[in-house]
Design an enzyme around this catalytic site. Structure first.
Site, PDB file in Angstrom:
ATOM      1  CB  ILE A   1      -0.915  -0.008   1.248  1.00 36.33           C
ATOM      2  CG1 ILE A   1      -1.873  -1.215   1.199  1.00 36.33           C
ATOM      3  CG2 ILE A   1      -1.694   1.291   1.375  1.00 36.33           C
ATOM      4  CD1 ILE A   1      -2.602  -1.471   2.519  1.00 36.33           C
ATOM      5  CB  CYS A   2       0.987   4.163   0.736  1.00 38.89           C
ATOM      6  SG  CYS A   2       1.441   5.901   0.928  1.00 38.89           S
ATOM      7  CB  ILE A   3       5.685   4.962  -0.177  1.00 37.22           C
ATOM      8  CG1 ILE A   3       7.063   5.194  -0.819  1.00 37.22           C
ATOM      9  CG2 ILE A   3       5.862   4.521   1.280  1.00 37.22           C
ATOM     10  CD1 ILE A   3       7.031   5.736  -2.231  1.00 37.22           C
TER      11      ILE A   3
ATOM     12  N   PRO B   1       4.874  -0.320  -2.220  1.00 35.96           N
ATOM     13  CG  PRO B   1       2.907  -0.275  -3.503  1.00 35.96           C
ATOM     14  CD  PRO B   1       3.562   0.356  -2.297  1.00 35.96           C
TER      15      PRO B   1
ATOM     16  CB  THR C   1      -4.250   0.296  -3.460  1.00 30.12           C
ATOM     17  OG1 THR C   1      -5.271   1.258  -3.779  1.00 30.12           O
ATOM     18  CG2 THR C   1      -3.999   0.324  -1.967  1.00 30.12           C
TER      19      THR C   1
END
Length: 217
Positions: free
Chosen positions: A134-136, A138, A189
């Site tokens: 999630i967010c950063i 990945p 995401t």
């Protein structure tokens, strides 16, 4: 009941796990009847940030102890995580993912991944078990895996270029949606990479959790 590992990186968006993202993940898992099993590295944070001012503080804090605040103390050292005991893995964002779970914040494409997270994520993949980032978070995936993955951090061009330099295939994605690498069972995401409020973050996170759980079947 499915057991989903949730890896946290401290407590607070600027130096740990983004609290809304972590709580939304836990809530979505509970509403789907899954059990969250939480972990965090037992080590010093990369830095401590005053969340009122955004300025660094002259303190030392432990990632595991700080992450325990979010989950009412129900958390384990990351080194104890066993892929064989989990059905899936989810890693919320926050700068802790880029400072404590990796060195992405300071080293970009040359970053290193926390060895326990690296080993756990690779073991989950080898076992054919799904993962959500999630967010950063990945941005760590191209360093964890030595093959191309479809992933998203939203629409940030600069970070997307770094991700692609590392070997990832970045897919632009709106805040309320997900990107799924079906072959590798990895779901991502943007959440607060794009979200303007908790409701916007919730939509994408709920979709991610739902897809991760479907991929366990």
């Amino acid at each position: 009941m499915k057991k989903i590992g949730v890896v946290l990186s401290g407590c607070g968006v600027y130096d740990g796990s983004e609290i809304h993202e972590a709580v939304l993940t836990l809530l979505a898992l509970a509403r789907h009847g899954a059990e969250a099993v939480c972990f965090a590295p037992d080590k010093h944070q990369g830095e401590v940030i005053n969340h009122l001012t955004g300025e660094p503080m002259a303190e030392n804090r432990n990632v595991l102890i700080e992450a325990a605040r979010i989950v009412r103390g129900d958390i384990h050292p990351l080194v104890q995580a066993d892929a064989a005991m989990l059905d899936a893995l989810i890693v919320p964002g926050g700068f802790g993912a880029a400072k404590n779970l990796s060195t992405f914040a300071s080293q970009g494409a040359q970053c290193q991944i926390d060895p326990d997270l690296n080993a756990l994520s690779q073991a989950m993949h080898t076992a054919g078990k799904p993962q959500g980032f999630i967010c950063i978070a990945p941005a760590m995936l191209p360093k964890i895996f030595d093959f191309p993955l479809r992933l998203t951090i939203g629409t940030d061009i600069d970070i997307a270029e770094i991700v692609e330099d590392m070997g990832g295939e970045h897919v632009p994605c709106p805040v309320d949606d997900i990107v799924v690498d079906e072959d590798n069972k990895i779901v991502t995401t943007p959440a607060y990479m794009l979200a303007q409020n908790i409701a916007q973050a919730a939509t994408g996170i709920e979709k991610l959790v739902e897809r991760v759980l479907v991929l366990t079947e």
